[in-house]
Design a protein around this motif. Structure first.
Motif, PDB file in Angstrom:
ATOM      1  N   PHE A   1       0.821  -1.222   0.000  1.00  0.00           N
ATOM      2  CA  PHE A   1       0.000   0.000   0.000  1.00  0.00           C
ATOM      3  C   PHE A   1       0.855   1.272   0.000  1.00  0.00           C
ATOM      4  O   PHE A   1       0.337   2.364  -0.136  1.00  0.00           O
ATOM      5  CB  PHE A   1      -1.009   0.012   1.156  1.00  0.00           C
TER       6      PHE A   1
ATOM      7  N   ALA B   1      -2.771  -0.462  -4.323  1.00  0.00           N
ATOM      8  CA  ALA B   1      -3.247   0.399  -3.240  1.00  0.00           C
ATOM      9  C   ALA B   1      -4.610   1.008  -3.569  1.00  0.00           C
ATOM     10  O   ALA B   1      -5.444   1.195  -2.683  1.00  0.00           O
ATOM     11  CB  ALA B   1      -2.230   1.498  -2.945  1.00  0.00           C
ATOM     12  N   ALA B   2      -4.856   1.277  -4.844  1.00  0.00           N
ATOM     13  CA  ALA B   2      -6.148   1.836  -5.260  1.00  0.00           C
ATOM     14  C   ALA B   2      -7.292   0.878  -4.950  1.00  0.00           C
ATOM     15  O   ALA B   2      -8.425   1.310  -4.711  1.00  0.00           O
ATOM     16  CB  ALA B   2      -6.126   2.168  -6.743  1.00  0.00           C
ATOM     17  N   GLN B   3      -7.008  -0.418  -4.909  1.00  0.00           N
ATOM     18  CA  GLN B   3      -8.017  -1.429  -4.609  1.00  0.00           C
ATOM     19  C   GLN B   3      -8.048  -1.789  -3.124  1.00  0.00           C
ATOM     20  O   GLN B   3      -8.896  -2.569  -2.692  1.00  0.00           O
ATOM     21  CB  GLN B   3      -7.733  -2.701  -5.428  1.00  0.00           C
ATOM     22  N   GLY B   4      -7.152  -1.227  -2.342  1.00  0.00           N
ATOM     23  CA  GLY B   4      -7.029  -1.582  -0.924  1.00  0.00           C
ATOM     24  C   GLY B   4      -7.890  -0.737  -0.011  1.00  0.00           C
ATOM     25  O   GLY B   4      -8.673   0.117  -0.463  1.00  0.00           O
ATOM     26  N   PRO B   5      -7.736  -0.930   1.278  1.00  0.00           N
ATOM     27  CA  PRO B   5      -8.583  -0.265   2.259  1.00  0.00           C
ATOM     28  C   PRO B   5      -8.411   1.258   2.314  1.00  0.00           C
ATOM     29  O   PRO B   5      -9.319   1.953   2.756  1.00  0.00           O
ATOM     30  CB  PRO B   5      -8.179  -0.903   3.591  1.00  0.00           C
ATOM     31  N   PHE B   6      -7.267   1.771   1.865  1.00  0.00           N
ATOM     32  CA  PHE B   6      -7.040   3.215   1.886  1.00  0.00           C
ATOM     33  C   PHE B   6      -7.431   3.884   0.577  1.00  0.00           C
ATOM     34  O   PHE B   6      -7.339   5.093   0.440  1.00  0.00           O
ATOM     35  CB  PHE B   6      -5.569   3.517   2.216  1.00  0.00           C
ATOM     36  N   GLU B   7      -7.832   3.056  -0.398  1.00  0.00           N
ATOM     37  CA  GLU B   7      -8.297   3.541  -1.711  1.00  0.00           C
ATOM     38  C   GLU B   7      -7.282   4.433  -2.404  1.00  0.00           C
ATOM     39  O   GLU B   7      -7.609   5.429  -3.017  1.00  0.00           O
ATOM     40  CB  GLU B   7      -9.655   4.240  -1.571  1.00  0.00           C
ATOM     41  N   GLY B   8      -6.019   4.066  -2.249  1.00  0.00           N
ATOM     42  CA  GLY B   8      -4.947   4.795  -2.906  1.00  0.00           C
ATOM     43  C   GLY B   8      -3.638   4.663  -2.154  1.00  0.00           C
ATOM     44  O   GLY B   8      -3.600   4.184  -1.016  1.00  0.00           O
TER      45      GLY B   8
ATOM     46  N   ARG C   1      -1.122  11.299   1.750  1.00  0.00           N
ATOM     47  CA  ARG C   1      -1.289  10.900   0.347  1.00  0.00           C
ATOM     48  C   ARG C   1      -0.434  11.773  -0.570  1.00  0.00           C
ATOM     49  O   ARG C   1      -0.053  12.883  -0.200  1.00  0.00           O
ATOM     50  CB  ARG C   1      -2.753  11.022  -0.042  1.00  0.00           C
TER      51      ARG C   1
END
Length: 154
Positions: free
Chosen positions: A36, A43-50, A92
């Motif tokens: 991530f 990371a875009a598909q992970g829990p932080f959405e990026g 971010r």
């Protein structure tokens, strides 16, 4: 700032520091190679959405801002550590981070060192807190009293 310029309750600000995507990737690849932090697509598909910066990267940015805002040119030379570190929100790419350092305690140790205990908070451009920690900084100071019968207060 010199040690003598610090006062309990004082707030020191520094920044902003703009965080770039390449910097996030480079730091993470070197020091915190979790997906991530290193893989924008995953990371875009992970829990932080990026993609997000490593918390350790965030701490390094805070250190830079503390030096720029207060420690450069001071008698500071070491730190025995930090306590209570929190990363309440992620950093971010594109975030502009600013430091607010609040002086909690200023004292001279029995051995004659300056001791500064302060809280560092980093905020992004929206005012969202992304780091909160308490740090202690040590300062080498000139001897105040040549009388060997007296001891500096701690």
């Amino acid at each position: 700032m010199r040690f003598a310029n610090f006062r309990a309750g004082q707030q020191i600000t520094a920044g902003p520091y703009l965080v770039g995507e390449e910097e996030i990737l480079a730091f993470a690849r070197q020091y915190d190679p979790q997906w991530f932090h290193t893989d924008a697509a995953a990371a875009a598909q992970g829990p932080f959405e990026g993609l997000i910066a490593s918390g350790w990267h965030t701490c390094a940015i805070a250190m830079r801002l503390a030096v720029e805002g207060a420690l450069r040119g001071s008698e500071s030379y070491a730190s025995p550590g930090i306590s209570g570190i929190r990363w309440p929100h992620p950093v971010r790419p594109g975030d502009a981070l600013s430091l607010v350092a609040t002086v909690l305690e200023v004292r001279r140790s029995r051995s004659g060192l300056g001791v500064l205990r302060w809280q560092w908070q980093l905020f992004n451009q929206r005012g969202t807190e992304v780091l909160d920690l308490e740090s202690t900084s040590l300062f080498r100071l000139p001897v105040q009293d040549a009388n060997p019968g007296r001891c500096a207060s701690s």
